[in-house]
Design a protein around this motif. Sequence first.
Motif, PDB file in Angstrom:
ATOM      1  N   GLU A  25       0.834  -1.211   0.000  1.00 45.12           N
ATOM      2  CA  GLU A  25       0.000   0.000   0.000  1.00 45.12           C
ATOM      3  C   GLU A  25       0.867   1.259   0.000  1.00 45.12           C
ATOM      4  O   GLU A  25       0.624   2.212  -0.738  1.00 45.12           O
ATOM      5  CB  GLU A  25      -0.915   0.016   1.229  1.00 45.12           C
ATOM      6  CG  GLU A  25      -2.266  -0.626   0.958  1.00 45.12           C
ATOM      7  CD  GLU A  25      -3.113  -0.675   2.227  1.00 45.12           C
ATOM      8  OE1 GLU A  25      -3.085   0.315   2.997  1.00 45.12           O
ATOM      9  OE2 GLU A  25      -3.773  -1.718   2.435  1.00 45.12           O
ATOM     10  N   ILE A  26       1.897   1.241   0.832  1.00 45.96           N
ATOM     11  CA  ILE A  26       2.789   2.404   0.914  1.00 45.96           C
ATOM     12  C   ILE A  26       3.532   2.592  -0.411  1.00 45.96           C
ATOM     13  O   ILE A  26       3.683   3.703  -0.915  1.00 45.96           O
ATOM     14  CB  ILE A  26       3.783   2.237   2.080  1.00 45.96           C
ATOM     15  CG1 ILE A  26       3.021   2.168   3.407  1.00 45.96           C
ATOM     16  CG2 ILE A  26       4.788   3.390   2.111  1.00 45.96           C
ATOM     17  CD1 ILE A  26       3.850   1.669   4.573  1.00 45.96           C
ATOM     18  N   ARG A  27       3.956   1.466  -0.987  1.00 42.65           N
ATOM     19  CA  ARG A  27       4.687   1.558  -2.266  1.00 42.65           C
ATOM     20  C   ARG A  27       3.832   2.253  -3.328  1.00 42.65           C
ATOM     21  O   ARG A  27       4.305   3.127  -4.072  1.00 42.65           O
ATOM     22  CB  ARG A  27       5.089   0.168  -2.755  1.00 42.65           C
ATOM     23  CG  ARG A  27       6.043   0.205  -3.960  1.00 42.65           C
ATOM     24  CD  ARG A  27       6.194  -1.147  -4.617  1.00 42.65           C
ATOM     25  NE  ARG A  27       4.938  -1.623  -5.216  1.00 42.65           N
ATOM     26  CZ  ARG A  27       4.475  -1.190  -6.384  1.00 42.65           C
ATOM     27  NH1 ARG A  27       5.118  -0.277  -7.082  1.00 42.65           N
ATOM     28  NH2 ARG A  27       3.322  -1.663  -6.846  1.00 42.65           N
ATOM     29  N   ILE A  28       2.534   1.883  -3.364  1.00 45.17           N
ATOM     30  CA  ILE A  28       1.656   2.500  -4.360  1.00 45.17           C
ATOM     31  C   ILE A  28       1.511   4.008  -4.083  1.00 45.17           C
ATOM     32  O   ILE A  28       1.557   4.823  -4.993  1.00 45.17           O
ATOM     33  CB  ILE A  28       0.293   1.784  -4.365  1.00 45.17           C
ATOM     34  CG1 ILE A  28       0.452   0.390  -5.003  1.00 45.17           C
ATOM     35  CG2 ILE A  28      -0.752   2.603  -5.154  1.00 45.17           C
ATOM     36  CD1 ILE A  28      -0.713  -0.539  -4.783  1.00 45.17           C
ATOM     37  N   GLU A  29       1.453   4.369  -2.795  1.00 47.86           N
ATOM     38  CA  GLU A  29       1.313   5.798  -2.452  1.00 47.86           C
ATOM     39  C   GLU A  29       2.542   6.620  -2.835  1.00 47.86           C
ATOM     40  O   GLU A  29       2.420   7.742  -3.302  1.00 47.86           O
ATOM     41  CB  GLU A  29       1.086   5.965  -0.947  1.00 47.86           C
ATOM     42  CG  GLU A  29      -0.372   5.882  -0.533  1.00 47.86           C
ATOM     43  CD  GLU A  29      -0.482   6.010   0.978  1.00 47.86           C
ATOM     44  OE1 GLU A  29       0.143   6.936   1.544  1.00 47.86           O
ATOM     45  OE2 GLU A  29      -1.167   5.151   1.583  1.00 47.86           O
ATOM     46  N   VAL A  30       3.738   6.061  -2.619  1.00 51.01           N
ATOM     47  CA  VAL A  30       4.940   6.887  -2.832  1.00 51.01           C
ATOM     48  C   VAL A  30       5.601   6.656  -4.183  1.00 51.01           C
ATOM     49  O   VAL A  30       6.348   7.519  -4.652  1.00 51.01           O
ATOM     50  CB  VAL A  30       5.984   6.711  -1.700  1.00 51.01           C
ATOM     51  CG1 VAL A  30       5.374   7.110  -0.364  1.00 51.01           C
ATOM     52  CG2 VAL A  30       6.525   5.296  -1.657  1.00 51.01           C
ATOM     53  N   LEU A  31       5.313   5.506  -4.836  1.00 51.51           N
ATOM     54  CA  LEU A  31       5.972   5.217  -6.110  1.00 51.51           C
ATOM     55  C   LEU A  31       4.993   4.849  -7.227  1.00 51.51           C
ATOM     56  O   LEU A  31       5.414   4.601  -8.352  1.00 51.51           O
ATOM     57  CB  LEU A  31       6.996   4.082  -5.941  1.00 51.51           C
ATOM     58  CG  LEU A  31       8.277   4.447  -5.176  1.00 51.51           C
ATOM     59  CD1 LEU A  31       9.039   3.197  -4.755  1.00 51.51           C
ATOM     60  CD2 LEU A  31       9.172   5.357  -6.017  1.00 51.51           C
ATOM     61  N   GLY A  32       3.695   4.789  -6.877  1.00 50.37           N
ATOM     62  CA  GLY A  32       2.696   4.416  -7.883  1.00 50.37           C
ATOM     63  C   GLY A  32       2.442   5.548  -8.870  1.00 50.37           C
ATOM     64  O   GLY A  32       3.037   6.623  -8.767  1.00 50.37           O
ATOM     65  N   ARG A  33       1.557   5.306  -9.812  1.00 47.97           N
ATOM     66  CA  ARG A  33       1.337   6.273 -10.887  1.00 47.97           C
ATOM     67  C   ARG A  33       0.872   7.633 -10.364  1.00 47.97           C
ATOM     68  O   ARG A  33       1.162   8.664 -10.938  1.00 47.97           O
ATOM     69  CB  ARG A  33       0.297   5.723 -11.870  1.00 47.97           C
ATOM     70  CG  ARG A  33       0.944   4.981 -13.028  1.00 47.97           C
ATOM     71  CD  ARG A  33      -0.049   4.661 -14.128  1.00 47.97           C
ATOM     72  NE  ARG A  33      -1.290   4.111 -13.603  1.00 47.97           N
ATOM     73  CZ  ARG A  33      -2.478   4.661 -13.836  1.00 47.97           C
ATOM     74  NH1 ARG A  33      -2.567   5.760 -14.550  1.00 47.97           N
ATOM     75  NH2 ARG A  33      -3.571   4.109 -13.350  1.00 47.97           N
ATOM     76  N   LYS A  34       0.129   7.629  -9.251  1.00 53.11           N
ATOM     77  CA  LYS A  34      -0.419   8.895  -8.757  1.00 53.11           C
ATOM     78  C   LYS A  34       0.453   9.539  -7.685  1.00 53.11           C
ATOM     79  O   LYS A  34       0.089  10.577  -7.126  1.00 53.11           O
ATOM     80  CB  LYS A  34      -1.827   8.662  -8.187  1.00 53.11           C
ATOM     81  CG  LYS A  34      -2.825   8.321  -9.281  1.00 53.11           C
ATOM     82  CD  LYS A  34      -4.202   8.138  -8.686  1.00 53.11           C
ATOM     83  CE  LYS A  34      -5.168   7.592  -9.707  1.00 53.11           C
ATOM     84  NZ  LYS A  34      -6.150   6.707  -9.063  1.00 53.11           N
TER      85      LYS A  34
END
Length: 341
Positions: A25-34
Amino acid sequence: MDVDALVSEATARIEAARDVAALEEIRIEVLGRKAPLVQALRELASLPPDERRARGDELNRARRSLEGVVDERARELRRRELEERLRTDRVDVTLPGVRHPRGYSHLIEQTRRDILDVFVGFGYVVVDGPEIDLVHYNFDALNHAPTHPSRQVTDTFYIADDVVLRTHTSPVQIRTMEAGPPPVYMATAGRCYRRDTPDATHTAMFTQIEGLVVDRGITLAHLKGTLLGFARAIFGAEREVRLRPHFFPFTEPSVEVDVSCFNCARDGSPCRVCKGEGWVEILGAGMVDPNLYGYVDGYDPEEVSGFAFGLGVERVAGLRHDIPDIRLLWENDLRFTGQFG
Ligand code: PHE
């Protein structure tokens, strides 16, 4: 955007992730598309060329750094989860296994085998015969008069005028003699059918064992000795047998055979097995009526003689195990059959 602040805040969150799912979840927040960082990278193109390069280096360094922190944390979490599983999922090979219930033969089958084993031990050949048979084998060739009462439709199940569910295993006597010349030492077992109303000692289907011996010089003494051997093997070494005159259409003379009671002192005191008689009826038998040889080829009554006997498997099982009602043998209630497993 303060890239350094972003990196240090994200790094702290990543390193605090408690499991692989939280980390994702954190990875998506800091490195995801958005993620702001990724959006900033996408917007590089709109910067003036002289700013673009320095900003690009800074953002890419930040991204690689965070990717490295995520990978490191993921490895760490996976290692911990594996350790945890290895610690808790230990297989204790000393625990008892899951027991599967074992099958067993039904008491009728066990008894059938016990009895046949005795005759196999005497050197008899075990043969089979049809449960649906011709009136010829079931009655005619066994010397039943045309008016014999057991032929009646109230006693016998007819499939056709000349075909019945066999009422006994005696037709196998004729079939065996038809199949080859003497000597014969034969035993057979199987189901028989009679139009009896079921009660504690009768069922419309039951199991019989038949024996037939034909050879030179066979006498009633051989029959008695054979049945004594059988009675001792099945009911105990101390047993005696007694022959009482009887009648069967296909034996002459015919006898009913009693075995000395195996349950009491035989002193006349009350006994539920022999009713104080000291003797228990176990089977019917006799010397093969010479008329029977007339129905087959190769048997000369001047040359050979023989004996035959027939007994009920359910009756033997009932006597040996003190079963009060033979219908229990056919109900297949596991609480009953399981006692013999
Ligand atoms: N078949 C006879 C019956 O069912 C038993 C028997 C067999 C008698 C062989 C004599 C000889 O009652």
